[in-house]
Design a protein around this motif. Structure first.
Motif, mmCIF file in Angstrom:
data_model
loop_
_atom_site.group_PDB
_atom_site.id
_atom_site.type_symbol
_atom_site.label_atom_id
_atom_site.label_comp_id
_atom_site.label_asym_id
_atom_site.label_seq_id
_atom_site.Cartn_x
_atom_site.Cartn_y
_atom_site.Cartn_z
ATOM 1 N N ALA A 120 -5.677 -2.971 -6.345
ATOM 2 C CA ALA A 120 -6.499 -4.040 -5.830
ATOM 3 C C ALA A 120 -7.404 -3.273 -4.867
ATOM 4 N N TYR A 121 -7.120 -2.371 -3.947
ATOM 5 C CA TYR A 121 -8.429 -1.766 -3.145
ATOM 6 C C TYR A 121 -7.871 -0.338 -2.821
ATOM 7 N N LYS A 122 -8.475 0.856 -3.077
ATOM 8 C CA LYS A 122 -7.980 2.078 -2.626
ATOM 9 C C LYS A 122 -6.326 2.313 -2.904
ATOM 10 N N TYR A 155 -4.073 0.254 -2.349
ATOM 11 C CA TYR A 155 -3.266 -1.457 -2.304
ATOM 12 C C TYR A 155 -2.914 -1.619 -3.839
ATOM 13 N N THR A 202 0.769 -1.195 -0.107
ATOM 14 C CA THR A 202 0.046 0.052 0.070
ATOM 15 C C THR A 202 0.899 1.326 -0.149
#
Length: 573
Positions: free
Chosen positions: A154-156, A158, A127
């Motif tokens: 991946a997410y936000k 990440y 991240t």
């Protein structure tokens, strides 16, 4: 003003002026003198600023930090000499500066990866974040090597590091991947993170020789079991799959076993010659060497080894001329009138060795009168060093040494004799000598005849060329010449005033024979009926007419005369 608003960069140095407050007083003298000060000099905000009591300038006393406080509110009091005062507010806004680099934190990392891992396998998860605001806090990530790996959001904030193609440990056993996180500030700040990914091995590569073929050399008459060189092969695999052994194999499966005079060490690939070799019997040998690994099943590769036998100087020169088998040796006849440099004979010898060992040189070893003769070191020609005199002995004996250039050198000798005669009529020459002399005379005659023939051929070519040029010039003089008036357009202005064309112009056109009918026959309908004056002796066909030499008057150009040319028509022609 009741409110002053100023902006300052968070990296502004100490002593920088933020802004100035201004107050006025209508009184004069001491009552009009104004002094400035902070009305409430408490709190963290006031500790970072200072105000000049006379000019009202507010300056920094220490650097500011946007991440700690984005703005500061101050209160300034202006007091005159009589004790009257006024208060205003000052709002200082801190402008963010891109002074914080992005931060990258790894959550998981998987290494080593198997060589047969499928595309899309996750290698690492991480991240990123940035403490700055606005554009300075926006982060983008990039991967330098995108051939075998890539980044996937991946997410936000990440990201995943994944494979995109099949891996090959033999091509790259270790990948060093660099991920760069950069913000959008100006200038942008970056942070890099390195991932080292190891790839596990699979036995899928055969040994590879470091050369496509090998050439080794051995001197003839060598000692047995002499080392002449080595072959080397490498295997891209590791462990037992990379262990290589060497051995000789037949060039074709149906052939007999390889040469028994060569051996190869199975561990290190050293090549040995087991028995002495003779250059005159065998000059090179070719064998096939195989390298095999210890994998299951084993993989192998072959290479050709060429063994070249190097010649040694073990053969003495052999004299071909003059022949040494006759006894006594033949005598060469030399006239008493011969001058220095006269060619008596030429010694011809050969050496069965090769290269430098076969280079021969000739030397005068002994002679009845050594100062009378000279031998060409390279050619073997025996010549007179000086003219023959009456005091020289009639029969001269010479011994010529023929030596090669080997190490050590080998040599041979040749004996010959020379007769110094003032007249050859009393000497019976051998038939072979007369035939040689006749051949030399015939060759000289042929050379003289060839030279005379080439000279005559050159002179004949020059004469033909000159005659051709003269005939061509006469032919050009006999061709048709056409004269006419030109530039009538420029002369018409003068003709309007004078009545005639003041200048006469003559054009000369050379035509080939017979071209009058084919090229200018169309001029007949428009040619003027002019007096029969001629500008040249040449003449065309009967259908053509001549152009005048003298000036053309305006009457000749009158439009009412039939067949006349206008100025524009004539110029276009």
């Amino acid at each position: 003003q009741k409110l002053y608003v100023g902006q300052v960069l968070e990296n502004a140095p100490e002593g920088s002026v933020v802004l100035s407050v201004v107050a006025t007083d209508r009184d004069v003298g001491v009552n009009g003198d104004i002094a400035y000060q902070f009305s409430q000099a408490v709190g963290q905000s006031y500790s970072a600023f200072a105000i000049d009591p006379t000019s009202g300038e507010i300056k920094l006393t220490k650097p500011l930090d946007f991440e700690a406080a984005e703005n500061h509110e101050l209160s300034v009091r202006a007091t005159d000499g009589g004790g009257l005062s006024a208060i205003c507010k000052v709002l200082v806004e801190v402008v963010d500066v891109n002074d914080n680099a992005p931060e990258l934190m790894v959550s998981s990392f998987n290494s080593p990866l198997p060589e047969n891992a499928l595309p899309g396998a996750v290698v690492a998860l991480f991240t990123v974040r940035d403490r700055d605001a606005g554009a300075n806090g926006k982060i983008s990530c990039a991967l330098e090597d995108q051939l075998s790996f890539s980044l996937r959001p991946a997410y936000k904030n990440y990201y995943e590091l994944v494979t995109v193609s099949a891996l090959d440990r033999e091509e790259t056993a270790r990948y060093i991947l660099t991920v760069t996180a950069a913000d959008a500030g100006s200038p942008p700040l970056t942070t890099t993170q390195t991932f080292t990914v190891d790839i596990s091995d699979v036995n899928d590569n055969a040994p590879v020789f470091n050369q496509t073929s090998y050439t080794m050399y051995v001197h003839e008459n060598n000692v047995p079991t002499v080392l002449v060189g080595a072959v080397s092969a490498s295997d891209a695999d590791v462990g037992p799959n990379a262990k290589v052994t060497y051995f000789l194999v037949p060039a074709h499966p149906t052939e007999q076993p390889p040469c028994s005079c060569i051996s190869v060490n199975s561990e290190n690939g050293h090549v040995f010659v087991l028995r002495p070799l003779d250059y005159e019997q065998v000059r090179q040998i070719e064998v096939l060497v195989s390298a095999s690994d210890a994998g299951s099943p084993p993989l192998s590769a072959n290479v050709t080894v060429r063994l070249v036998v190097v010649d040694e100087n073990d053969n003495a020169p052999l004299v071909l001329h003059p022949a040494q088998d006759s006894s006594p040796p033949s005598s060469e006849l030399v006239p008493m009138s011969a001058e220095a440099g006269y060619l008596i004979t030429k010694v011809v010898a050969v050496d069965t060795d090769s290269g430098q060992n076969s280079w021969l040189s000739y030397h005068l070893l002994r002679a009845t009168d050594p100062g009378l003769f000279a031998v060409g070191a390279q050619s073997g020609e025996v010549r007179l060093r000086r003219p023959v005199t009456e005091r020289d002995a009639v029969k001269q004996k010479l011994v010529i040494l023929v030596r090669d250039n080997g190490r050590p050198p080998l040599s041979a000798t040749v004996a010959l004799s020379a007769l110094l005669l003032s007249d050859f009529s009393d000497v019976r020459l051998p038939h072979s000598s007369l035939a040689t002399e006749d051949e030399g005379g015939s060759l000289t005659t042929y050379l003289i005849i060839s030279l005379v023939f080439v000279s005559l051929l050159f002179l004949a070519s020059v004469a033909a060329f000159v005659a051709h040029k003269v005939c061509k010039r006469k032919e050009l003089k006999g061709e048709h010449v056409l004269y006419g008036a030109s530039n009538l357009q420029s002369g018409l202005a003068d003709a309007a005033a004078a009545g005639t064309l003041p200048h006469a112009y003559c054009y000369e056109i050379s035509l080939t024979t017979g071209s009058g009918n084919s090229e200018f026959k169309f001029l007949k309908p428009i040619l003027p009926s002019l007096p029969p004056q001629r500008c040249a002796t040449g003449r065309g066909t009967d259908d053509e007419q001549d152009f005048p030499r003298g000036p053309i008057t305006m009457e000749d150009m009158a439009p009412d005369k039939p067949g006349m040319l206008s100025a524009e028509q004539f110029n276009s022609l």
